[in-house]
Design a protein around this motif. Structure first.
Motif, PDB file in Angstrom:
ATOM      1  N   PRO A 124       4.807  -3.521  -5.868  1.00  0.00           N
ATOM      2  CA  PRO A 124       5.714  -4.616  -5.509  1.00  0.00           C
ATOM      3  C   PRO A 124       4.980  -5.711  -4.724  1.00  0.00           C
ATOM      4  CG  PRO A 124       6.055  -2.729  -4.066  1.00  0.00           C
ATOM      5  CD  PRO A 124       5.060  -2.308  -5.116  1.00  0.00           C
ATOM      6  N   ARG A 125       5.638  -6.825  -4.539  1.00  0.00           N
ATOM      7  CA  ARG A 125       5.162  -7.990  -3.784  1.00  0.00           C
ATOM      8  C   ARG A 125       3.928  -8.646  -4.390  1.00  0.00           C
ATOM      9  NH1 ARG A 125       5.168  -7.876   2.537  1.00  0.00           N
ATOM     10  NH2 ARG A 125       3.713  -6.157   2.315  1.00  0.00           N
ATOM     11  N   MET A 126       2.831  -7.921  -4.518  1.00  0.00           N
ATOM     12  CA  MET A 126       1.622  -8.444  -5.172  1.00  0.00           C
ATOM     13  C   MET A 126       0.983  -7.300  -5.941  1.00  0.00           C
ATOM     14  SD  MET A 126      -1.923  -9.972  -3.541  1.00  0.00           S
ATOM     15  CE  MET A 126      -1.259 -11.508  -2.916  1.00  0.00           C
ATOM     16  N   ASP A 127       0.842  -7.466  -7.253  1.00  0.00           N
ATOM     17  CA  ASP A 127       0.252  -6.394  -8.056  1.00  0.00           C
ATOM     18  C   ASP A 127      -1.269  -6.364  -7.902  1.00  0.00           C
ATOM     19  OD1 ASP A 127      -0.806  -8.384  -9.714  1.00  0.00           O
ATOM     20  OD2 ASP A 127       0.527  -7.947 -11.389  1.00  0.00           O
ATOM     21  N   GLY A 128      -1.879  -5.397  -8.557  1.00  0.00           N
ATOM     22  CA  GLY A 128      -3.321  -5.218  -8.450  1.00  0.00           C
ATOM     23  C   GLY A 128      -4.127  -6.406  -8.949  1.00  0.00           C
ATOM     24  N   PHE A 129      -3.657  -7.053 -10.018  1.00  0.00           N
ATOM     25  CA  PHE A 129      -4.388  -8.212 -10.543  1.00  0.00           C
ATOM     26  C   PHE A 129      -4.412  -9.336  -9.507  1.00  0.00           C
ATOM     27  CE2 PHE A 129      -2.525  -6.360 -14.537  1.00  0.00           C
ATOM     28  CZ  PHE A 129      -3.708  -5.856 -15.035  1.00  0.00           C
ATOM     29  N   GLY A 130      -3.259  -9.602  -8.895  1.00  0.00           N
ATOM     30  CA  GLY A 130      -3.178 -10.640  -7.863  1.00  0.00           C
ATOM     31  C   GLY A 130      -4.028 -10.292  -6.656  1.00  0.00           C
ATOM     32  N   PHE A 131      -4.005  -9.008  -6.289  1.00  0.00           N
ATOM     33  CA  PHE A 131      -4.795  -8.539  -5.149  1.00  0.00           C
ATOM     34  C   PHE A 131      -6.292  -8.717  -5.419  1.00  0.00           C
ATOM     35  CE2 PHE A 131      -7.076  -4.936  -3.136  1.00  0.00           C
ATOM     36  CZ  PHE A 131      -6.954  -5.333  -1.813  1.00  0.00           C
ATOM     37  N   ILE A 132      -6.743  -8.290  -6.598  1.00  0.00           N
ATOM     38  CA  ILE A 132      -8.164  -8.414  -6.948  1.00  0.00           C
ATOM     39  C   ILE A 132      -8.585  -9.885  -6.913  1.00  0.00           C
ATOM     40  CG2 ILE A 132      -9.883  -8.117  -8.791  1.00  0.00           C
ATOM     41  CD1 ILE A 132      -8.165  -5.627  -9.681  1.00  0.00           C
TER      42      ILE A 132
ATOM     43  N   VAL B 252     -17.986  -6.834  -2.901  1.00  0.00           N
ATOM     44  CA  VAL B 252     -17.429  -5.491  -2.680  1.00  0.00           C
ATOM     45  C   VAL B 252     -16.887  -4.949  -4.001  1.00  0.00           C
ATOM     46  CG1 VAL B 252     -15.667  -4.140  -1.463  1.00  0.00           C
ATOM     47  CG2 VAL B 252     -16.799  -6.037  -0.294  1.00  0.00           C
ATOM     48  N   PRO B 253     -17.346  -3.762  -4.423  1.00  0.00           N
ATOM     49  CA  PRO B 253     -16.854  -3.177  -5.670  1.00  0.00           C
ATOM     50  C   PRO B 253     -15.364  -2.853  -5.563  1.00  0.00           C
ATOM     51  CG  PRO B 253     -18.651  -1.854  -4.758  1.00  0.00           C
ATOM     52  CD  PRO B 253     -18.338  -2.918  -3.770  1.00  0.00           C
ATOM     53  N   ILE B 254     -14.620  -3.136  -6.635  1.00  0.00           N
ATOM     54  CA  ILE B 254     -13.191  -2.826  -6.678  1.00  0.00           C
ATOM     55  C   ILE B 254     -12.930  -1.912  -7.869  1.00  0.00           C
ATOM     56  CG2 ILE B 254     -10.858  -3.735  -6.942  1.00  0.00           C
ATOM     57  CD1 ILE B 254     -11.850  -6.374  -5.717  1.00  0.00           C
ATOM     58  N   LEU B 255     -12.416  -0.721  -7.564  1.00  0.00           N
ATOM     59  CA  LEU B 255     -12.054   0.240  -8.608  1.00  0.00           C
ATOM     60  C   LEU B 255     -10.549   0.224  -8.790  1.00  0.00           C
ATOM     61  CD1 LEU B 255     -14.257   3.286  -7.514  1.00  0.00           C
ATOM     62  CD2 LEU B 255     -14.674   1.730  -9.423  1.00  0.00           C
ATOM     63  N   VAL B 256     -10.105   0.105 -10.035  1.00  0.00           N
ATOM     64  CA  VAL B 256      -8.683   0.160 -10.347  1.00  0.00           C
ATOM     65  C   VAL B 256      -8.329   1.616 -10.611  1.00  0.00           C
ATOM     66  CG1 VAL B 256      -6.897  -0.541 -11.983  1.00  0.00           C
ATOM     67  CG2 VAL B 256      -8.672  -2.169 -11.285  1.00  0.00           C
ATOM     68  N   LEU B 257      -7.313   2.116  -9.909  1.00  0.00           N
ATOM     69  CA  LEU B 257      -6.842   3.496 -10.079  1.00  0.00           C
ATOM     70  C   LEU B 257      -5.383   3.406 -10.511  1.00  0.00           C
ATOM     71  CD1 LEU B 257      -7.338   6.568  -9.722  1.00  0.00           C
ATOM     72  CD2 LEU B 257      -6.557   6.303  -7.366  1.00  0.00           C
TER      73      LEU B 257
ATOM     74  N   GLU C  20      -6.278  -4.110 -23.043  1.00  0.00           N
ATOM     75  CA  GLU C  20      -6.036  -5.484 -22.581  1.00  0.00           C
ATOM     76  C   GLU C  20      -5.836  -5.550 -21.063  1.00  0.00           C
ATOM     77  OE1 GLU C  20      -2.112  -3.870 -24.298  1.00  0.00           O
ATOM     78  OE2 GLU C  20      -4.213  -3.897 -24.908  1.00  0.00           O
ATOM     79  N   LEU C  21      -5.296  -4.481 -20.482  1.00  0.00           N
ATOM     80  CA  LEU C  21      -5.146  -4.453 -19.026  1.00  0.00           C
ATOM     81  C   LEU C  21      -6.509  -4.268 -18.355  1.00  0.00           C
ATOM     82  CD1 LEU C  21      -1.884  -2.340 -18.603  1.00  0.00           C
ATOM     83  CD2 LEU C  21      -2.160  -4.821 -18.421  1.00  0.00           C
ATOM     84  N   LYS C  22      -7.349  -3.429 -18.955  1.00  0.00           N
ATOM     85  CA  LYS C  22      -8.707  -3.255 -18.420  1.00  0.00           C
ATOM     86  C   LYS C  22      -9.458  -4.581 -18.464  1.00  0.00           C
ATOM     87  CE  LYS C  22      -9.224   1.600 -19.680  1.00  0.00           C
ATOM     88  NZ  LYS C  22      -9.990   2.573 -20.435  1.00  0.00           N
ATOM     89  N   GLN C  23      -9.309  -5.298 -19.571  1.00  0.00           N
ATOM     90  CA  GLN C  23      -9.967  -6.595 -19.724  1.00  0.00           C
ATOM     91  C   GLN C  23      -9.454  -7.580 -18.670  1.00  0.00           C
ATOM     92  OE1 GLN C  23     -12.547  -7.425 -21.597  1.00  0.00           O
ATOM     93  NE2 GLN C  23     -12.511  -9.475 -20.744  1.00  0.00           N
ATOM     94  N   ARG C  24      -8.141  -7.603 -18.477  1.00  0.00           N
ATOM     95  CA  ARG C  24      -7.543  -8.496 -17.478  1.00  0.00           C
ATOM     96  C   ARG C  24      -8.065  -8.165 -16.074  1.00  0.00           C
ATOM     97  NH1 ARG C  24      -1.161  -8.953 -16.204  1.00  0.00           N
ATOM     98  NH2 ARG C  24      -1.376 -10.425 -14.499  1.00  0.00           N
ATOM     99  N   ALA C  25      -8.196  -6.869 -15.781  1.00  0.00           N
ATOM    100  CA  ALA C  25      -8.718  -6.445 -14.474  1.00  0.00           C
ATOM    101  C   ALA C  25     -10.171  -6.883 -14.311  1.00  0.00           C
ATOM    102  CB  ALA C  25      -8.591  -4.927 -14.326  1.00  0.00           C
TER     103      ALA C  25
END
Length: 121
Positions: A57-65, A77-82, A89-94
């Motif tokens: 909620p509020r800000m998703d992972g894409f917005g946060f990254i 800083v490395p960012i891992l999506v969990l 397509e989501l991996k590409q967007r990330a």
């Protein structure tokens, strides 16, 4: 050398699982409930890696990254999506937002720590 990791996930259960997996191997873990909270917790922190969920909620992972990558002090800083998501397509967007890697839930604690070790140098 103690590693520091910021983990951002809206699930309390997932944060507890991450806390256990990370602190068990001596990683100093900081936690946030969503992207907005993650940016607040990040202030003044010098993490070796960041772990983030996508659906929050509020800000998703894409917005946060994207928000993290806009700050010069955190560009390296490395960012891992969990996440439970696995669509290409989501991996590409990330990746386009600035993510370093992708781990699908449920995660194996040992593999997660190895991934952190790999990306954090």
């Amino acid at each position: 050398m103690t590693r520091t990791v910021l983990a951002v996930d809206d699930s309390r259960t997932m944060r507890d699982m991450l806390r256990l997996a990370l602190t068990e191997v001596g990683i100093k873990a900081h936690f946030a409930e969503d992207g907005v909270h993650g940016l607040e917790v990040l202030e003044g922190l010098e993490p070796d890696a960041i772990i983030t969920d996508i659906n929050m909620p509020r800000m998703d992972g894409f917005g946060f990254i994207s928000a993290v990558r806009k700050r010069p002090e955190y560009r390296g800083v490395p960012i891992l999506v969990l996440t439970t998501e696995s669509a290409p397509e989501l991996k590409q967007r990330a990746r386009e937002a600035g993510a370093t890697g992708w781990i699908v839930k449920p995660f194996d604690p040992a593999k997660l720590v190895r991934a952190i070790d790999m990306v954090a140098g």
